[in-house]
Scaffold this active site. Sequence first.
Site, PDB file in Angstrom:
ATOM      1  N   LYS A  82       1.097  -1.357  -0.502  1.00 18.91           N
ATOM      2  CA  LYS A  82      -0.255  -0.260  -0.170  1.00 18.91           C
ATOM      3  C   LYS A  82       0.534   0.790   0.023  1.00 18.91           C
ATOM      4  CE  LYS A  82      -3.441  -1.708   2.780  1.00 18.91           C
ATOM      5  NZ  LYS A  82      -4.047  -0.963   4.085  1.00 18.91           N
ATOM      6  N   ASP A  89     -10.938   3.332   2.928  1.00 20.04           N
ATOM      7  CA  ASP A  89     -10.952   3.093   4.650  1.00 20.04           C
ATOM      8  C   ASP A  89     -11.584   3.976   4.786  1.00 20.04           C
ATOM      9  OD1 ASP A  89     -10.287   0.319   4.405  1.00 20.04           O
ATOM     10  OD2 ASP A  89      -8.009   0.927   5.370  1.00 20.04           O
TER      11      ASP A  89
END
Length: 280
Positions: A68, A103
């Site tokens: 990520k 998220d």
Amino acid sequence: MPARKAACVIGWPIGHSRSPLIHNYWIKLHGLDAEYRREAVSPEHFSDFITHLVERGYVGANVTVPHKETALAMSEPDDRARAVGAANTLWLDGGRLRSTNTDVEGFIGNLDATAPGWDRGLRCAFVLGAGGAARAVLFGLLERGVGRILLANRTAERAAALRTQFGDRVQPVRWGDLDALMPEAGLLVNTTSLGMAGQPPLTIDISHLPANAVVNDLVYVPLETALLAAARSRGLRTVDGLGMLLHQAVGGFERWFGMRPQVTEALRALVEADLISKKS
Ligand code: ATR
């Protein structure tokens, strides 16, 4: 006829990802000529993989552990990905590779869907943990206008660093002071791995949370953590981590395939059954 569109989730290892289950459910439901695959890509091959995403036939991708941060560095991130310090969703926009961190909207979307009105009159939220998940939660809460966020973390320096990053509305507190501060919090969010299967338990006393407080655990294995069970037995509104996993998938699907899918009970039941059958 336009070419069949494909997206994937890239990780190392990747076997545990539920993203294919979620996206292929939506693809089938909407009858799209599209496909979502799993790609196991090692750290040494990640950069080459991303550079040749188009040649590999992809319009975009989800990115998971351990890629990520590299994905963030290799793309044009939005404010959310930049603030979280990690990109989990990539898409091609003309010749540009753009990224975000879904998220943030997964966390907020799940709260909105499961505990509507959670932010009405909310003056103070309590966040446990100061890792990547906590950064997504802080970004979402601040964007939503929550005035004060008490932040407790085992390693105090990480909480202090988040105050520096996000500003004075984030107030680090000592883990040992949690019990005394409980009456102030209208929302409690656990972003730590405590309470997850195979991890130590989260031992906090929530008996002094206000009666209208909402308790959200980002852990989803088990689905009902000890924290959520304690909140439920007190009659508090509870929000589990599986909902965030489902809601965070919406933004990628919309960008790649041009339609905004819904998080439904049927989708939730599908992923829940998979979690129960694999127990991880
Ligand atoms: P993520 O990206 O999922 O948030 P992370 O960055 O590794 O993962 O953060 C994990 C969080 O769980 C951290 O807040 C961590 O506390 P530290 O910053 O002190 O490491 C917390 N955590 C993990 N194991 C813990 C434990 N045994 N006791 C207390 N906190 C723990």
